[in-house]
Every structure is written in structure tokens, then in C-alpha cells.
Design a protein around this motif. Structure first.
Motif, PDB file in Angstrom:
ATOM      1  N   MET A 179       0.857  -1.172   0.000  1.00 33.32           N
ATOM      2  CA  MET A 179       0.000   0.000   0.000  1.00 33.32           C
ATOM      3  C   MET A 179       0.906   1.239   0.000  1.00 33.32           C
ATOM      4  O   MET A 179       1.784   1.368   0.836  1.00 33.32           O
ATOM      5  CB  MET A 179      -0.888  -0.015   1.248  1.00 33.32           C
ATOM      6  CG  MET A 179      -1.862   1.119   1.298  1.00 33.32           C
ATOM      7  SD  MET A 179      -2.946   1.114   2.774  1.00 33.32           S
ATOM      8  CE  MET A 179      -3.650  -0.499   2.760  1.00 33.32           C
ATOM      9  N   ASN A 180       0.659   2.156  -0.936  1.00 30.93           N
ATOM     10  CA  ASN A 180       1.484   3.361  -0.982  1.00 30.93           C
ATOM     11  C   ASN A 180       0.998   4.390   0.033  1.00 30.93           C
ATOM     12  O   ASN A 180      -0.037   4.230   0.663  1.00 30.93           O
ATOM     13  CB  ASN A 180       1.556   3.938  -2.400  1.00 30.93           C
ATOM     14  CG  ASN A 180       0.227   4.503  -2.885  1.00 30.93           C
ATOM     15  OD1 ASN A 180      -0.534   5.088  -2.134  1.00 30.93           O
ATOM     16  ND2 ASN A 180      -0.050   4.325  -4.159  1.00 30.93           N
ATOM     17  N   ASN A 181       1.767   5.478   0.200  1.00 37.25           N
ATOM     18  CA  ASN A 181       1.441   6.493   1.209  1.00 37.25           C
ATOM     19  C   ASN A 181       0.085   7.135   0.987  1.00 37.25           C
ATOM     20  O   ASN A 181      -0.649   7.402   1.927  1.00 37.25           O
ATOM     21  CB  ASN A 181       2.527   7.560   1.262  1.00 37.25           C
ATOM     22  CG  ASN A 181       3.785   7.057   1.913  1.00 37.25           C
ATOM     23  OD1 ASN A 181       3.789   6.025   2.566  1.00 37.25           O
ATOM     24  ND2 ASN A 181       4.865   7.775   1.730  1.00 37.25           N
ATOM     25  N   LYS A 182      -0.275   7.432  -0.277  1.00 38.99           N
ATOM     26  CA  LYS A 182      -1.566   8.063  -0.583  1.00 38.99           C
ATOM     27  C   LYS A 182      -2.720   7.152  -0.181  1.00 38.99           C
ATOM     28  O   LYS A 182      -3.713   7.606   0.362  1.00 38.99           O
ATOM     29  CB  LYS A 182      -1.670   8.418  -2.070  1.00 38.99           C
ATOM     30  CG  LYS A 182      -0.908   9.668  -2.428  1.00 38.99           C
ATOM     31  CD  LYS A 182      -1.608  10.869  -1.832  1.00 38.99           C
ATOM     32  CE  LYS A 182      -0.935  12.149  -2.243  1.00 38.99           C
ATOM     33  NZ  LYS A 182      -1.290  13.259  -1.400  1.00 38.99           N
ATOM     34  N   GLU A 183      -2.586   5.850  -0.458  1.00 40.99           N
ATOM     35  CA  GLU A 183      -3.631   4.902  -0.077  1.00 40.99           C
ATOM     36  C   GLU A 183      -3.712   4.786   1.443  1.00 40.99           C
ATOM     37  O   GLU A 183      -4.789   4.712   2.016  1.00 40.99           O
ATOM     38  CB  GLU A 183      -3.349   3.531  -0.686  1.00 40.99           C
ATOM     39  CG  GLU A 183      -3.498   3.488  -2.192  1.00 40.99           C
ATOM     40  CD  GLU A 183      -2.995   2.197  -2.793  1.00 40.99           C
ATOM     41  OE1 GLU A 183      -2.060   1.585  -2.229  1.00 40.99           O
ATOM     42  OE2 GLU A 183      -3.535   1.799  -3.832  1.00 40.99           O
ATOM     43  N   GLN A 184      -2.560   4.771   2.098  1.00 39.89           N
ATOM     44  CA  GLN A 184      -2.507   4.626   3.549  1.00 39.89           C
ATOM     45  C   GLN A 184      -3.150   5.819   4.253  1.00 39.89           C
ATOM     46  O   GLN A 184      -3.769   5.656   5.302  1.00 39.89           O
ATOM     47  CB  GLN A 184      -1.050   4.471   3.987  1.00 39.89           C
ATOM     48  CG  GLN A 184      -0.887   4.059   5.418  1.00 39.89           C
ATOM     49  CD  GLN A 184       0.562   3.763   5.784  1.00 39.89           C
ATOM     50  OE1 GLN A 184       1.487   4.050   5.034  1.00 39.89           O
ATOM     51  NE2 GLN A 184       0.751   3.183   6.942  1.00 39.89           N
ATOM     52  N   GLU A 185      -3.043   7.031   3.680  1.00 38.47           N
ATOM     53  CA  GLU A 185      -3.639   8.231   4.277  1.00 38.47           C
ATOM     54  C   GLU A 185      -5.155   8.139   4.360  1.00 38.47           C
ATOM     55  O   GLU A 185      -5.777   8.809   5.168  1.00 38.47           O
ATOM     56  CB  GLU A 185      -3.282   9.471   3.452  1.00 38.47           C
ATOM     57  CG  GLU A 185      -1.849   9.898   3.567  1.00 38.47           C
ATOM     58  CD  GLU A 185      -1.506  11.056   2.644  1.00 38.47           C
ATOM     59  OE1 GLU A 185      -2.411  11.579   1.940  1.00 38.47           O
ATOM     60  OE2 GLU A 185      -0.332  11.456   2.621  1.00 38.47           O
ATOM     61  N   LYS A 186      -5.765   7.303   3.537  1.00 43.47           N
ATOM     62  CA  LYS A 186      -7.223   7.188   3.476  1.00 43.47           C
ATOM     63  C   LYS A 186      -7.780   6.126   4.422  1.00 43.47           C
ATOM     64  O   LYS A 186      -8.990   5.959   4.516  1.00 43.47           O
ATOM     65  CB  LYS A 186      -7.653   6.867   2.045  1.00 43.47           C
ATOM     66  CG  LYS A 186      -7.284   7.963   1.060  1.00 43.47           C
ATOM     67  CD  LYS A 186      -7.662   7.580  -0.332  1.00 43.47           C
ATOM     68  CE  LYS A 186      -7.249   8.674  -1.317  1.00 43.47           C
ATOM     69  NZ  LYS A 186      -7.576   8.326  -2.694  1.00 43.47           N
ATOM     70  N   ILE A 187      -6.905   5.413   5.118  1.00 42.78           N
ATOM     71  CA  ILE A 187      -7.327   4.303   5.964  1.00 42.78           C
ATOM     72  C   ILE A 187      -7.194   4.669   7.440  1.00 42.78           C
ATOM     73  O   ILE A 187      -6.135   5.093   7.900  1.00 42.78           O
ATOM     74  CB  ILE A 187      -6.464   3.044   5.673  1.00 42.78           C
ATOM     75  CG1 ILE A 187      -6.543   2.665   4.187  1.00 42.78           C
ATOM     76  CG2 ILE A 187      -6.856   1.884   6.563  1.00 42.78           C
ATOM     77  CD1 ILE A 187      -7.919   2.289   3.694  1.00 42.78           C
ATOM     78  N   CYS A 188      -8.260   4.495   8.198  1.00 45.70           N
ATOM     79  CA  CYS A 188      -8.248   4.745   9.634  1.00 45.70           C
ATOM     80  C   CYS A 188      -7.265   3.771  10.292  1.00 45.70           C
ATOM     81  O   CYS A 188      -7.360   2.556  10.074  1.00 45.70           O
ATOM     82  CB  CYS A 188      -9.649   4.553  10.213  1.00 45.70           C
ATOM     83  SG  CYS A 188      -9.719   4.659  12.017  1.00 45.70           S
ATOM     84  N   PRO A 189      -6.331   4.287  11.105  1.00 45.21           N
ATOM     85  CA  PRO A 189      -5.355   3.404  11.739  1.00 45.21           C
ATOM     86  C   PRO A 189      -5.933   2.526  12.852  1.00 45.21           C
ATOM     87  O   PRO A 189      -5.269   1.610  13.317  1.00 45.21           O
ATOM     88  CB  PRO A 189      -4.315   4.379  12.308  1.00 45.21           C
ATOM     89  CG  PRO A 189      -5.061   5.645  12.507  1.00 45.21           C
ATOM     90  CD  PRO A 189      -6.093   5.688  11.416  1.00 45.21           C
ATOM     91  N   LEU A 190      -7.172   2.770  13.241  1.00 41.95           N
ATOM     92  CA  LEU A 190      -7.783   1.955  14.296  1.00 41.95           C
ATOM     93  C   LEU A 190      -8.642   0.818  13.743  1.00 41.95           C
ATOM     94  O   LEU A 190      -8.543  -0.309  14.201  1.00 41.95           O
ATOM     95  CB  LEU A 190      -8.617   2.828  15.235  1.00 41.95           C
ATOM     96  CG  LEU A 190      -7.830   3.874  16.034  1.00 41.95           C
ATOM     97  CD1 LEU A 190      -8.765   4.656  16.937  1.00 41.95           C
ATOM     98  CD2 LEU A 190      -6.725   3.225  16.838  1.00 41.95           C
ATOM     99  N   CYS A 191      -9.486   1.123  12.748  1.00 39.62           N
ATOM    100  CA  CYS A 191     -10.411   0.093  12.259  1.00 39.62           C
ATOM    101  C   CYS A 191     -10.072  -0.422  10.862  1.00 39.62           C
ATOM    102  O   CYS A 191     -10.618  -1.432  10.434  1.00 39.62           O
ATOM    103  CB  CYS A 191     -11.851   0.606  12.282  1.00 39.62           C
ATOM    104  SG  CYS A 191     -12.190   1.916  11.077  1.00 39.62           S
ATOM    105  N   GLY A 192      -9.210   0.309  10.125  1.00 36.93           N
ATOM    106  CA  GLY A 192      -8.834  -0.133   8.786  1.00 36.93           C
ATOM    107  C   GLY A 192      -9.823   0.243   7.703  1.00 36.93           C
ATOM    108  O   GLY A 192      -9.653  -0.130   6.543  1.00 36.93           O
ATOM    109  N   GLU A 193     -10.861   1.005   8.054  1.00 44.49           N
ATOM    110  CA  GLU A 193     -11.852   1.443   7.074  1.00 44.49           C
ATOM    111  C   GLU A 193     -11.451   2.811   6.518  1.00 44.49           C
ATOM    112  O   GLU A 193     -10.559   3.475   7.042  1.00 44.49           O
ATOM    113  CB  GLU A 193     -13.232   1.536   7.731  1.00 44.49           C
ATOM    114  CG  GLU A 193     -13.768   0.211   8.242  1.00 44.49           C
ATOM    115  CD  GLU A 193     -14.026  -0.799   7.136  1.00 44.49           C
ATOM    116  OE1 GLU A 193     -14.502  -0.404   6.055  1.00 44.49           O
ATOM    117  OE2 GLU A 193     -13.745  -1.985   7.371  1.00 44.49           O
ATOM    118  N   ASN A 194     -12.146   3.256   5.471  1.00 46.02           N
ATOM    119  CA  ASN A 194     -11.897   4.565   4.880  1.00 46.02           C
ATOM    120  C   ASN A 194     -12.174   5.639   5.924  1.00 46.02           C
ATOM    121  O   ASN A 194     -13.215   5.630   6.568  1.00 46.02           O
ATOM    122  CB  ASN A 194     -12.789   4.760   3.658  1.00 46.02           C
ATOM    123  CG  ASN A 194     -12.455   6.013   2.878  1.00 46.02           C
ATOM    124  OD1 ASN A 194     -12.187   7.063   3.446  1.00 46.02           O
ATOM    125  ND2 ASN A 194     -12.487   5.908   1.578  1.00 46.02           N
TER     126      ASN A 194
END
Length: 59
Positions: free
Chosen positions: A1-16
Motif C-alpha cells: 500500500m502506498n502512502n496516498k492509499e494509507q492516508e485514506k485508511i483509519c489506523p484503528l479500524c482499517g476502514e476509509n
């Protein structure tokens, strides 16, 4: 997963996290309690916003 994709993912639940990074976004006007920020795994801190659902759930 690149940085741009990672920015869109909640670090707690993994959802958008629905963050409009770099624009007017809900995340710039909300105060997130420290105890919620402390739930973020070390390797994910400072990389993405927590989603509204998790902020509400853990606050």
C-alpha cells in the motif's frame, strides 16, 4: 500500500477515514481526545486520520 492509499485508511479500524487531506476537512475542526490518539499503533501514528466512527466510539 502506498502512502496516498494509507492516508485514506483509519489506523484503528482499517476502514476509509473519509479525510479530504489538503482541503477543508472535518478532521481539521474536531478535537480528538488524547486517550483515543494513544490507541493508534506506533507504526501508524502521524500517517492517517482516525475516522469519525472510531472517534465517536472511543470518546
Amino acid at each position: 500500500m502506498n502512502n496516498k492509499e494509507q492516508e485514506k485508511i483509519c489506523p484503528l479500524c482499517g476502514e476509509n477515514n473519509n479525510c479530504q487531506h489538503g482541503k477543508e476537512c472535518w478532521c481539521t475542526t474536531i478535537k480528538i481526545p488524547k486517550h483515543v490518539l494513544d490507541l493508534i499503533p506506533e507504526d501508524k501514528k502521524g500517517k492517517a486520520c482516525i475516522c469519525k466512527s472510531c472517534i465517536e466510539k472511543y470518546s
